[in-house]
Design a protein around this motif. Structure first.
Motif, PDB file in Angstrom:
ATOM      1  N   GLU A 116       0.845  -1.183   0.000  1.00 28.90           N
ATOM      2  CA  GLU A 116       0.000   0.000   0.000  1.00 28.90           C
ATOM      3  C   GLU A 116       0.884   1.238   0.000  1.00 28.90           C
ATOM      4  O   GLU A 116       1.946   1.251   0.655  1.00 28.90           O
ATOM      5  CB  GLU A 116      -0.917   0.024   1.222  1.00 28.90           C
ATOM      6  N   ILE A 118       0.659   5.445   0.496  1.00 28.66           N
ATOM      7  CA  ILE A 118      -0.169   6.550   0.955  1.00 28.66           C
ATOM      8  C   ILE A 118       0.047   7.773   0.067  1.00 28.66           C
ATOM      9  O   ILE A 118       1.180   8.202  -0.159  1.00 28.66           O
ATOM     10  CB  ILE A 118       0.123   6.888   2.431  1.00 28.66           C
ATOM     11  N   VAL A 139      -3.470   4.344  -1.295  1.00 25.19           N
ATOM     12  CA  VAL A 139      -4.344   4.674  -0.167  1.00 25.19           C
ATOM     13  C   VAL A 139      -4.452   6.189  -0.125  1.00 25.19           C
ATOM     14  O   VAL A 139      -3.488   6.878   0.239  1.00 25.19           O
ATOM     15  CB  VAL A 139      -3.792   4.121   1.156  1.00 25.19           C
ATOM     16  N   VAL A 141      -5.496   9.670   1.237  1.00 22.85           N
ATOM     17  CA  VAL A 141      -5.860  10.354   2.480  1.00 22.85           C
ATOM     18  C   VAL A 141      -6.323  11.762   2.098  1.00 22.85           C
ATOM     19  O   VAL A 141      -5.525  12.583   1.664  1.00 22.85           O
ATOM     20  CB  VAL A 141      -4.672  10.431   3.457  1.00 22.85           C
ATOM     21  N   LEU A 156      -1.847  10.830   8.734  1.00 25.35           N
ATOM     22  CA  LEU A 156      -0.879   9.848   8.249  1.00 25.35           C
ATOM     23  C   LEU A 156      -0.899   8.596   9.124  1.00 25.35           C
ATOM     24  O   LEU A 156      -0.957   7.463   8.615  1.00 25.35           O
ATOM     25  CB  LEU A 156       0.517  10.460   8.228  1.00 25.35           C
ATOM     26  N   ALA A 159      -3.750   6.233   8.516  1.00 24.93           N
ATOM     27  CA  ALA A 159      -3.780   5.558   7.210  1.00 24.93           C
ATOM     28  C   ALA A 159      -2.797   4.403   7.106  1.00 24.93           C
ATOM     29  O   ALA A 159      -2.878   3.593   6.170  1.00 24.93           O
ATOM     30  CB  ALA A 159      -3.486   6.572   6.107  1.00 24.93           C
ATOM     31  N   THR A 164       1.628  -0.956   4.467  1.00 30.47           N
ATOM     32  CA  THR A 164       2.097   0.332   3.959  1.00 30.47           C
ATOM     33  C   THR A 164       3.584   0.290   3.647  1.00 30.47           C
ATOM     34  O   THR A 164       4.397  -0.053   4.510  1.00 30.47           O
ATOM     35  CB  THR A 164       1.813   1.459   4.962  1.00 30.47           C
ATOM     36  N   LEU A 167       5.169   6.642   1.434  1.00 30.86           N
ATOM     37  CA  LEU A 167       4.376   7.869   1.403  1.00 30.86           C
ATOM     38  C   LEU A 167       4.898   8.729   0.261  1.00 30.86           C
ATOM     39  O   LEU A 167       6.114   8.890   0.099  1.00 30.86           O
ATOM     40  CB  LEU A 167       4.525   8.622   2.726  1.00 30.86           C
TER      41      LEU A 167
END
Length: 397
Positions: A116, A118, A139, A141, A156, A159, A164, A167
């Motif tokens: 995943e 973010i 993902v 946000v 953050l 999520a 994850t 980012l």
């Protein structure tokens, strides 16, 4: 013929679609104002063009090393040290065919099925598709306008899951123009370190900041994150070199080497001539950037004040890049003749067909309440386009 299933995972770039529609209407003889493209209207500086001409005349027109010539890597290293206080060596730099190509290669190297990634929203249109193409899951946000469209540590943290991987941070942002302060990035960095995430720092609008705001990225703010951050940048936006197609990444050597391997089997090296031009861009006189940013800030101030004077429109003042992201949702439900405005897509269609102004629907960036307007065009065109938008919006009832 059956196409590979992965093709269905991605869609054409909405910004390029809008630009193509505007071009088609102009070809029909219609006077379309194009606020869609994220492309500076300034010409590439003469010193950079001359460097390219010299490269051609000296027959520097053959293949180069896949990941870029050493001269350009050294210019990138100097730039990162000078501007960002970050130290790299050549093996930690790769040059690609634009920052989008850089991000594509990076996604292929880092992400796979089960991961995943973010992505703060509103987001640049290509981020989710670049992630999906690898089999990983974006993902999203959704950030809040009251926070300047910036991700908070709490958002953050909420999520993050065991899947994850990374980012993505884009500052200044496309489409909102928001930019993170040193303190805001430091707070996010604590969360990133605690969860051992990778950071992709898309710095392509680094040089286009207003009101004397300094630029910071995650690696510069917290040295502990340098080995977990890949800095992505290029010469397209800052030096008005969109067509030259030079982007680059700086990061951990294994990641950079893997990106070079991917590139060796796709495009090979970026254009040799463009690389020489990029050397001059990074090493040469930077005063041209000051002049461009001054003009962008003048345009920003005008367009924000004008949009906020329109009934039913509210527009946050961006801190960088060359976009505004006005909220037009108060106008949804209104109509003119047989056109009813129900979302950002119908608003965009209405403005293009009735006002002959091309903008990009906010849904392309993950938020249907907004539209994106690029002010990377002359003040006279901005004035004409806004006058048309104002008239079109006043017709709605």
């Amino acid at each position: 013929m059956k196409l590979a299933s992965r093709v269905s995972l991605i869609k054409p770039s909405p910004t390029l679609v809008i630009t193509a529609k505007a071009a088609a209407l102009r070809a029909e003889g219609r006077d379309v104002v194009d606020f869609g493209a994220g492309e500076p209207d300034f010409n590439t500086p003469d010193s950079i063009k001359n460097a390219a001409i010299q490269a051609v005349e000296s027959n520097f027109t053959r293949y180069t090393a896949v990941g870029g010539i050493d001269e350009l890597k050294d210019a990138i290293i100097r730039k990162l040290q000078r501007d960002n206080f970050l130290s790299y060596k050549r093996s930690e730099i790769v040059v690609s065919c634009g920052a989008k190509h850089t991000l594509f290669n990076l996604a292929q190297v880092l992400f796979e099925e089960g991961d995943e990634v973010i992505i703060p929203g509103p987001y640049w249109v290509s981020y989710p598709d670049l992630v999906l193409y690898t089999g990983a899951q974006p993902v999203i946000v959704n950030t809040q306008e009251k926070n300047g469209f910036k991700l908070t540590p709490e958002e953050l943290e909420a999520a993050i899951s065991e899947k994850t991987k990374a980012l993505i941070i884009n500052s200044p942002s496309n489409p909102t123009g928001c930019a993170y302060s040193k303190e805001e990035l430091a707070a996010l960095a604590e969360v990133v370190i605690r969860h051992s995430l990778m950071v992709i720092s898309d710095d392509i609008y680094e040089k286009i900041l207003f009101d004397d705001m300094p630029f910071w990225n995650m690696a510069a703010v917290n040295p502990a994150l340098k080995d977990r951050t890949v800095v992505v940048n290029g010469v397209s936006k800052a030096y008005a070199m969109t067509g030259w197609r030079i982007g680059y990444a700086a990061g951990p050597e294994p990641v950079i080497a893997a990106m070079g391997k991917i590139q060796s089997q796709s495009t090979s090296n970026p254009a040799s001539i463009s690389q020489k031009a990029a050397v001059e861009a990074l090493n040469g006189d930077q005063q041209v950037l000051v002049e461009m940013v001054r003009e962008f800030q003048k345009r920003r101030d005008y367009i924000v004040s004008t949009l906020n004077a329109f009934e039913g429109v509210s527009c946050l003042k961006p801190q960088g890049a060359f976009y505004v992201f006005p909220n037009v949702s108060a106008l949804y439900g209104l109509s003119w003749k047989d056109r009813k405005i129900t979302d950002s897509a119908t608003m965009t269609e209405y403005l293009l067909e009735e006002a002959e102004v091309a903008v990009v629907p906010g849904i392309a960036f993950g938020d249907d309440r907004y539209i994106r307007i690029s002010y990377a065009t002359s003040m006279s065109i901005i004035e004409k386009g806004l006058e048309r938008i104002g008239k079109a919006l006043r017709r709605l009832s």
